[in-house]
Design a protein around this motif. Structure first.
Motif, PDB file in Angstrom:
ATOM      1  N   LEU A 108     -62.328 -22.624  15.892  1.00 45.55           N
ATOM      2  CA  LEU A 108     -61.643 -21.513  15.235  1.00 45.55           C
ATOM      3  C   LEU A 108     -60.524 -22.031  14.332  1.00 45.55           C
ATOM      4  O   LEU A 108     -59.775 -22.931  14.702  1.00 45.55           O
ATOM      5  CB  LEU A 108     -61.041 -20.574  16.282  1.00 45.55           C
ATOM      6  CG  LEU A 108     -61.989 -19.579  16.937  1.00 45.55           C
ATOM      7  CD1 LEU A 108     -61.338 -18.986  18.189  1.00 45.55           C
ATOM      8  CD2 LEU A 108     -62.372 -18.466  15.967  1.00 45.55           C
ATOM      9  N   ILE A 138     -64.895 -15.178  15.816  1.00 42.04           N
ATOM     10  CA  ILE A 138     -63.635 -14.846  15.159  1.00 42.04           C
ATOM     11  C   ILE A 138     -62.568 -14.606  16.222  1.00 42.04           C
ATOM     12  O   ILE A 138     -62.877 -14.502  17.415  1.00 42.04           O
ATOM     13  CB  ILE A 138     -63.777 -13.616  14.233  1.00 42.04           C
ATOM     14  CG1 ILE A 138     -64.319 -12.401  15.013  1.00 42.04           C
ATOM     15  CG2 ILE A 138     -64.683 -13.929  13.052  1.00 42.04           C
ATOM     16  CD1 ILE A 138     -64.448 -11.136  14.160  1.00 42.04           C
ATOM     17  N   ALA A 139     -61.324 -14.561  15.802  1.00 40.35           N
ATOM     18  CA  ALA A 139     -60.221 -14.311  16.730  1.00 40.35           C
ATOM     19  C   ALA A 139     -59.066 -13.679  15.988  1.00 40.35           C
ATOM     20  O   ALA A 139     -58.873 -13.921  14.792  1.00 40.35           O
ATOM     21  CB  ALA A 139     -59.769 -15.607  17.401  1.00 40.35           C
ATOM     22  N   SER A 141     -55.503 -13.661  14.993  1.00 40.92           N
ATOM     23  CA  SER A 141     -54.451 -14.676  14.913  1.00 40.92           C
ATOM     24  C   SER A 141     -53.111 -14.176  15.436  1.00 40.92           C
ATOM     25  O   SER A 141     -52.259 -14.976  15.838  1.00 40.92           O
ATOM     26  CB  SER A 141     -54.304 -15.161  13.466  1.00 40.92           C
ATOM     27  OG  SER A 141     -55.509 -15.736  13.016  1.00 40.92           O
ATOM     28  N   LEU A 279     -57.285 -20.623  22.080  1.00 36.17           N
ATOM     29  CA  LEU A 279     -58.256 -20.201  21.067  1.00 36.17           C
ATOM     30  C   LEU A 279     -59.580 -19.802  21.705  1.00 36.17           C
ATOM     31  O   LEU A 279     -60.179 -18.786  21.328  1.00 36.17           O
ATOM     32  CB  LEU A 279     -58.462 -21.331  20.056  1.00 36.17           C
ATOM     33  CG  LEU A 279     -57.284 -21.587  19.109  1.00 36.17           C
ATOM     34  CD1 LEU A 279     -57.432 -22.931  18.416  1.00 36.17           C
ATOM     35  CD2 LEU A 279     -57.159 -20.468  18.082  1.00 36.17           C
ATOM     36  N   ALA A 283     -61.537 -16.015  21.466  1.00 36.53           N
ATOM     37  CA  ALA A 283     -62.724 -15.984  20.606  1.00 36.53           C
ATOM     38  C   ALA A 283     -63.583 -14.753  20.869  1.00 36.53           C
ATOM     39  O   ALA A 283     -63.809 -14.351  22.014  1.00 36.53           O
ATOM     40  CB  ALA A 283     -63.547 -17.250  20.812  1.00 36.53           C
ATOM     41  N   SER A 285     -67.387 -13.307  19.811  1.00 36.76           N
ATOM     42  CA  SER A 285     -68.636 -13.799  19.233  1.00 36.76           C
ATOM     43  C   SER A 285     -69.700 -12.710  19.247  1.00 36.76           C
ATOM     44  O   SER A 285     -69.767 -11.905  20.172  1.00 36.76           O
ATOM     45  CB  SER A 285     -69.124 -15.020  20.027  1.00 36.76           C
ATOM     46  OG  SER A 285     -70.206 -15.635  19.374  1.00 36.76           O
ATOM     47  N   ALA A 302     -59.007 -15.609  12.472  1.00 39.14           N
ATOM     48  CA  ALA A 302     -59.578 -16.949  12.361  1.00 39.14           C
ATOM     49  C   ALA A 302     -61.090 -16.853  12.506  1.00 39.14           C
ATOM     50  O   ALA A 302     -61.622 -15.855  12.994  1.00 39.14           O
ATOM     51  CB  ALA A 302     -59.000 -17.851  13.445  1.00 39.14           C
ATOM     52  N   HIS A 303     -61.792 -17.926  12.113  1.00 38.15           N
ATOM     53  CA  HIS A 303     -63.247 -17.935  12.236  1.00 38.15           C
ATOM     54  C   HIS A 303     -63.717 -19.329  12.637  1.00 38.15           C
ATOM     55  O   HIS A 303     -62.977 -20.316  12.518  1.00 38.15           O
ATOM     56  CB  HIS A 303     -63.923 -17.501  10.928  1.00 38.15           C
ATOM     57  CG  HIS A 303     -63.629 -18.396   9.769  1.00 38.15           C
ATOM     58  ND1 HIS A 303     -62.495 -18.251   8.977  1.00 38.15           N
ATOM     59  CD2 HIS A 303     -64.285 -19.466   9.256  1.00 38.15           C
ATOM     60  CE1 HIS A 303     -62.483 -19.170   8.035  1.00 38.15           C
ATOM     61  NE2 HIS A 303     -63.568 -19.941   8.184  1.00 38.15           N
ATOM     62  N   ALA A 304     -64.934 -19.416  13.118  1.00 38.11           N
ATOM     63  CA  ALA A 304     -65.500 -20.672  13.611  1.00 38.11           C
ATOM     64  C   ALA A 304     -66.985 -20.698  13.292  1.00 38.11           C
ATOM     65  O   ALA A 304     -67.508 -19.816  12.601  1.00 38.11           O
ATOM     66  CB  ALA A 304     -65.253 -20.795  15.114  1.00 38.11           C
TER      67      ALA A 304
END
Length: 327
Positions: A108, A138-139, A141, A279, A283, A285, A302-304
């Motif tokens: 992330l 995603i999360a 922030s 993090l 998360a 998903s 945020a993204h991963a």
């Protein structure tokens, strides 16, 4: 939450809160561009509160229409300058997502939070969904900021972060690709304008250092967010065998990328492990469906990327550049 002409609105995962907000077509063959005006109003109302919006079930024909959609929100699309990962330009302002091997995950992060300049908005378009995996977790922030241990947060804020990058040598992206030029003076001018210290090494490659923020305040909402890529740039992000092999090849100062506290002192592995744990807990998903478009406020969310099997094609656009002064 509600139904408008051609689409319905609700949280995708109510048990996890409002991120992402799902906007789903309720009528077949509804073009994403045809209902843009209504969607634009919805984005104005919800993006700053919810942090991210997932558009699902709409028709969107390829990269050019995706470019039109992203550009329609009123800001020119950005070039991928001072990037940290390999990407390919698809059409003006549209790029492939990070071109890492399918078995690798990407932690992330907020886009370009390793610098003092970043996009405020980022879009992802799922053109081909992976056979399995390949999610873009995603999360929030703001939540990451709140849940970060206070001692770590205060240390990061007081010291700041210094990112060190060594380009090229077959170990990382070439400086010519990162700065979109083969002219050393152009690269040097970019660095000077953006508060980046640069030096040409004896082998002709480039090393940069930049001191950046650990947290940031959203310029519109005023929310404090966790906003850095220390856990991603630090050598502890590498698998132990990769880390050992790299250090056999190059000295620590010549690693492709690393990060220190702003005064140059090392960041402890255990601190970064605590950060990664926060993090992971934050998360969110969900599996991509082909045709999905995800729009994020890049500071609020945020993204991963998760590992995947089979073909996967996600393209990306960014807009509304923002600069942060770090003193």
């Amino acid at each position: 939450m509600g139904v408008a002409v051609g689409f319905a609105v609700r949280p995708l995962l109510p048990a996890r809160g409002r991120l992402p907000l799902l906007v789903e077509a309720t009528e077949p063959n509804t073009s994403l561009l045809a209902v843009f005006d209504e969607l634009n109003e919805l984005v104005d109302e919800h993006l700053l509160r919810d942090g991210g919006i997932l558009f699902r079930g709409f028709q969107l024909e390829g990269a050019e229409q995706f470019r039109q959609f992203a550009a329609g929100f009123g800001h020119p699309l950005l070039n991928y300058e001072f990037g940290s990962t390999p990407r390919t330009n698809v059409t003006q302002g549209v790029y492939t997502s990070t071109e890492y091997p399918a078995h690798q995950s990407i932690p992330l992060h907020n886009e370009q939070a390793y610098s003092r300049d970043w996009p405020m908005k980022i879009w992802f378009y799922s053109m081909i969904a992976a056979t399995s995996g390949g999610e873009t977790p995603i999360a929030d922030s703001r939540e990451v900021y709140r849940r970060m241990p206070v001692a770590i947060r205060e240390r990061f804020v007081s010291k700041g972060l210094m990112y060190v990058r060594n380009f090229g040598n077959g170990l990382d992206v070439a400086w010519e690709q990162v700065f979109n030029t083969e002219d050393r003076e152009v690269a040097e001018a970019y660095c000077k304008a953006h508060g980046i210290i640069c030096e040409w090494k004896d082998d002709g490659e480039l090393r940069t250092r930049q001191t950046c923020q650990a947290v940031a305040r959203h310029p519109v909402t005023g929310d404090m967010v966790w906003f850095n890529q220390a856990h991603l740039f630090h050598i502890s992000n590498l698998q132990p065998e990769v880390r050992e092999t790299l250090l056999d090849i190059v000295d620590e100062e010549d690693l492709p990328r690393n990060v220190y506290y702003g005064d140059g002192s090392p960041i402890e592995d255990e601190v970064l492990n605590e950060i990664r744990a926060v993090l992971d807990d934050c998360a969110i998903s969900f599996p991509w469906q082909e045709g999905d478009v995800l729009m994020l406020d890049n500071m609020l969310s945020a993204h991963a990327r998760a590992p995947f099997e089979g073909k996967r094609k996600v393209i990306v656009a960014m807009a509304e550049g923002h600069s942060q002064d770090v003193r």
